[in-house]
Design a protein around this motif. Structure first.
Motif, PDB file in Angstrom:
ATOM      1  N   MET A 198      25.158 126.624 101.793  1.00  0.00           N
ATOM      2  CA  MET A 198      25.122 125.322 102.459  1.00  0.00           C
ATOM      3  C   MET A 198      25.528 124.262 101.446  1.00  0.00           C
ATOM      4  O   MET A 198      25.187 124.345 100.266  1.00  0.00           O
ATOM      5  CB  MET A 198      23.719 125.019 102.978  1.00  0.00           C
ATOM      6  N   PHE A 199      26.229 123.279 101.954  1.00  0.00           N
ATOM      7  CA  PHE A 199      26.719 122.193 101.122  1.00  0.00           C
ATOM      8  C   PHE A 199      26.389 120.866 101.785  1.00  0.00           C
ATOM      9  O   PHE A 199      26.358 120.761 103.007  1.00  0.00           O
ATOM     10  CB  PHE A 199      28.235 122.313 100.939  1.00  0.00           C
ATOM     11  N   LYS A 200      26.158 119.852 100.955  1.00  0.00           N
ATOM     12  CA  LYS A 200      25.935 118.492 101.457  1.00  0.00           C
ATOM     13  C   LYS A 200      27.077 117.625 100.975  1.00  0.00           C
ATOM     14  O   LYS A 200      27.363 117.571  99.775  1.00  0.00           O
ATOM     15  CB  LYS A 200      24.615 117.918 100.988  1.00  0.00           C
ATOM     16  N   ALA A 201      27.725 116.946 101.911  1.00  0.00           N
ATOM     17  CA  ALA A 201      28.798 116.013 101.587  1.00  0.00           C
ATOM     18  C   ALA A 201      28.290 114.596 101.779  1.00  0.00           C
ATOM     19  O   ALA A 201      27.656 114.287 102.788  1.00  0.00           O
ATOM     20  CB  ALA A 201      30.001 116.260 102.482  1.00  0.00           C
ATOM     21  N   LYS A 202      28.557 113.752 100.795  1.00  0.00           N
ATOM     22  CA  LYS A 202      28.245 112.326 100.874  1.00  0.00           C
ATOM     23  C   LYS A 202      29.571 111.591 100.869  1.00  0.00           C
ATOM     24  O   LYS A 202      30.360 111.717  99.933  1.00  0.00           O
ATOM     25  CB  LYS A 202      27.379 111.899  99.703  1.00  0.00           C
ATOM     26  N   ILE A 203      29.823 110.836 101.943  1.00  0.00           N
ATOM     27  CA  ILE A 203      31.134 110.242 102.185  1.00  0.00           C
ATOM     28  C   ILE A 203      31.007 108.721 102.256  1.00  0.00           C
ATOM     29  O   ILE A 203      30.143 108.192 102.953  1.00  0.00           O
ATOM     30  CB  ILE A 203      31.722 110.773 103.502  1.00  0.00           C
ATOM     31  N   TYR A 204      31.897 108.040 101.539  1.00  0.00           N
ATOM     32  CA  TYR A 204      31.940 106.579 101.519  1.00  0.00           C
ATOM     33  C   TYR A 204      33.303 106.129 102.024  1.00  0.00           C
ATOM     34  O   TYR A 204      34.334 106.582 101.526  1.00  0.00           O
ATOM     35  CB  TYR A 204      31.724 106.053 100.105  1.00  0.00           C
ATOM     36  N   VAL A 205      33.312 105.237 103.013  1.00  0.00           N
ATOM     37  CA  VAL A 205      34.559 104.724 103.585  1.00  0.00           C
ATOM     38  C   VAL A 205      34.538 103.205 103.436  1.00  0.00           C
ATOM     39  O   VAL A 205      33.564 102.550 103.806  1.00  0.00           O
ATOM     40  CB  VAL A 205      34.687 105.110 105.077  1.00  0.00           C
ATOM     41  N   ASN A 206      35.627 102.662 102.873  1.00  0.00           N
ATOM     42  CA  ASN A 206      35.753 101.222 102.677  1.00  0.00           C
ATOM     43  C   ASN A 206      37.159 100.776 103.044  1.00  0.00           C
ATOM     44  O   ASN A 206      38.092 101.573 103.045  1.00  0.00           O
ATOM     45  CB  ASN A 206      35.496 100.840 101.217  1.00  0.00           C
ATOM     46  N   TYR A 207      37.291  99.469 103.301  1.00  0.00           N
ATOM     47  CA  TYR A 207      38.623  98.917 103.522  1.00  0.00           C
ATOM     48  C   TYR A 207      39.450  99.032 102.248  1.00  0.00           C
ATOM     49  O   TYR A 207      38.914  98.944 101.139  1.00  0.00           O
ATOM     50  CB  TYR A 207      38.552  97.439 103.917  1.00  0.00           C
ATOM     51  N   LYS A 208      40.742  99.182 102.420  1.00  0.00           N
ATOM     52  CA  LYS A 208      41.657  99.141 101.279  1.00  0.00           C
ATOM     53  C   LYS A 208      41.610  97.735 100.689  1.00  0.00           C
ATOM     54  O   LYS A 208      41.352  96.754 101.409  1.00  0.00           O
ATOM     55  CB  LYS A 208      43.085  99.470 101.726  1.00  0.00           C
ATOM     56  N   PRO A 209      41.868  97.592  99.379  1.00  0.00           N
ATOM     57  CA  PRO A 209      41.811  96.261  98.762  1.00  0.00           C
ATOM     58  C   PRO A 209      42.737  95.234  99.413  1.00  0.00           C
ATOM     59  O   PRO A 209      42.449  94.043  99.402  1.00  0.00           O
ATOM     60  CB  PRO A 209      42.228  96.525  97.318  1.00  0.00           C
ATOM     61  N   SER A 210      43.820  95.667 100.012  1.00  0.00           N
ATOM     62  CA  SER A 210      44.781  94.741 100.619  1.00  0.00           C
ATOM     63  C   SER A 210      44.364  94.274 102.014  1.00  0.00           C
ATOM     64  O   SER A 210      45.013  93.399 102.593  1.00  0.00           O
ATOM     65  CB  SER A 210      46.159  95.409 100.696  1.00  0.00           C
ATOM     66  N   VAL A 211      43.276  94.829 102.568  1.00  0.00           N
ATOM     67  CA  VAL A 211      42.839  94.491 103.925  1.00  0.00           C
ATOM     68  C   VAL A 211      41.676  93.509 103.855  1.00  0.00           C
ATOM     69  O   VAL A 211      40.692  93.743 103.160  1.00  0.00           O
ATOM     70  CB  VAL A 211      42.413  95.763 104.699  1.00  0.00           C
ATOM     71  N   LEU A 212      41.796  92.410 104.589  1.00  0.00           N
ATOM     72  CA  LEU A 212      40.727  91.419 104.638  1.00  0.00           C
ATOM     73  C   LEU A 212      39.515  92.017 105.355  1.00  0.00           C
ATOM     74  O   LEU A 212      39.645  92.575 106.448  1.00  0.00           O
ATOM     75  CB  LEU A 212      41.194  90.165 105.375  1.00  0.00           C
ATOM     76  N   ASP A 213      38.350  91.904 104.727  1.00  0.00           N
ATOM     77  CA  ASP A 213      37.102  92.411 105.302  1.00  0.00           C
ATOM     78  C   ASP A 213      36.252  91.220 105.735  1.00  0.00           C
ATOM     79  O   ASP A 213      35.589  90.592 104.909  1.00  0.00           O
ATOM     80  CB  ASP A 213      36.376  93.262 104.265  1.00  0.00           C
ATOM     81  N   LEU A 273      36.789 110.081 110.294  1.00  0.00           N
ATOM     82  CA  LEU A 273      35.857 109.097 109.744  1.00  0.00           C
ATOM     83  C   LEU A 273      36.518 107.854 109.171  1.00  0.00           C
ATOM     84  O   LEU A 273      35.897 106.804 109.105  1.00  0.00           O
ATOM     85  CB  LEU A 273      34.975 109.752 108.671  1.00  0.00           C
ATOM     86  N   ALA A 274      37.766 107.973 108.734  1.00  0.00           N
ATOM     87  CA  ALA A 274      38.447 106.828 108.130  1.00  0.00           C
ATOM     88  C   ALA A 274      39.767 106.577 108.847  1.00  0.00           C
ATOM     89  O   ALA A 274      40.470 107.506 109.229  1.00  0.00           O
ATOM     90  CB  ALA A 274      38.705 107.093 106.652  1.00  0.00           C
ATOM     91  N   ASN A 275      40.087 105.314 109.017  1.00  0.00           N
ATOM     92  CA  ASN A 275      41.402 104.924 109.504  1.00  0.00           C
ATOM     93  C   ASN A 275      42.291 104.824 108.272  1.00  0.00           C
ATOM     94  O   ASN A 275      42.204 103.860 107.508  1.00  0.00           O
ATOM     95  CB  ASN A 275      41.325 103.586 110.234  1.00  0.00           C
ATOM     96  N   VAL A 276      43.133 105.802 108.053  1.00  0.00           N
ATOM     97  CA  VAL A 276      43.898 105.882 106.806  1.00  0.00           C
ATOM     98  C   VAL A 276      44.888 104.729 106.640  1.00  0.00           C
ATOM     99  O   VAL A 276      45.381 104.503 105.529  1.00  0.00           O
ATOM    100  CB  VAL A 276      44.612 107.243 106.663  1.00  0.00           C
ATOM    101  N   ASN A 277      45.157 103.976 107.698  1.00  0.00           N
ATOM    102  CA  ASN A 277      46.033 102.809 107.580  1.00  0.00           C
ATOM    103  C   ASN A 277      45.330 101.638 106.918  1.00  0.00           C
ATOM    104  O   ASN A 277      45.969 100.833 106.232  1.00  0.00           O
ATOM    105  CB  ASN A 277      46.555 102.378 108.956  1.00  0.00           C
ATOM    106  N   THR A 278      44.017 101.517 107.119  1.00  0.00           N
ATOM    107  CA  THR A 278      43.291 100.345 106.607  1.00  0.00           C
ATOM    108  C   THR A 278      42.129 100.693 105.686  1.00  0.00           C
ATOM    109  O   THR A 278      41.574  99.806 105.052  1.00  0.00           O
ATOM    110  CB  THR A 278      42.735  99.501 107.772  1.00  0.00           C
ATOM    111  N   GLU A 279      41.740 101.977 105.622  1.00  0.00           N
ATOM    112  CA  GLU A 279      40.552 102.353 104.862  1.00  0.00           C
ATOM    113  C   GLU A 279      40.857 103.454 103.849  1.00  0.00           C
ATOM    114  O   GLU A 279      41.798 104.228 104.021  1.00  0.00           O
ATOM    115  CB  GLU A 279      39.445 102.846 105.809  1.00  0.00           C
ATOM    116  N   THR A 280      40.021 103.485 102.837  1.00  0.00           N
ATOM    117  CA  THR A 280      40.054 104.581 101.878  1.00  0.00           C
ATOM    118  C   THR A 280      38.722 105.312 101.976  1.00  0.00           C
ATOM    119  O   THR A 280      37.740 104.775 102.488  1.00  0.00           O
ATOM    120  CB  THR A 280      40.233 104.078 100.431  1.00  0.00           C
ATOM    121  N   PHE A 281      38.696 106.535 101.486  1.00  0.00           N
ATOM    122  CA  PHE A 281      37.439 107.265 101.469  1.00  0.00           C
ATOM    123  C   PHE A 281      37.323 108.037 100.176  1.00  0.00           C
ATOM    124  O   PHE A 281      38.304 108.343  99.517  1.00  0.00           O
ATOM    125  CB  PHE A 281      37.313 108.201 102.684  1.00  0.00           C
TER     126      PHE A 281
END
Length: 86
Positions: free
Chosen positions: A1-16, A67-75
């Motif tokens: 068994m494995f546990k994944a911890k995932i963080y998704v944020n806007y790309k630096p070029s996208v206004l948040d 989980l992430a919109n690859v056009n506007t987010e990074t993970f």
């Protein structure tokens, strides 16, 4: 068994807008030294995978497809093997 911890944020070029509201509010409250605010999403998945590489490949695919919109987010993610209770 494995546990994944995932963080998704806007790309630096996208206004948040949420981060901007938080930063503006902090300034109004007197916290002028806050230089940047990052708002994101956090997920934890528990996987039954054959090995670490298979778990990481599955997590990367899930992030990319859902989980992430690859056009506007990074993970980024970590995958750790869970100890087996005996």
């Amino acid at each position: 068994m494995f546990k994944a911890k995932i963080y998704v944020n806007y790309k630096p070029s996208v206004l948040d807008p949420k981060a901007q509201v938080i930063q503006n509010t902090l300034r109004r409250l007197g916290d002028d030294n806050v230089q940047d605010v990052l708002v994101g999403k956090y997920f934890e998945l528990t996987l039954a995978a054959a090995d670490q590489a298979a778990a990481e490949a599955q997590v990367a695919r899930i992030c990319d497809e859902m989980l992430a919109n690859v056009n506007t987010e990074t993970f980024r993610y970590t995958v750790e093997e869970l100890a087996v209770a005996q």
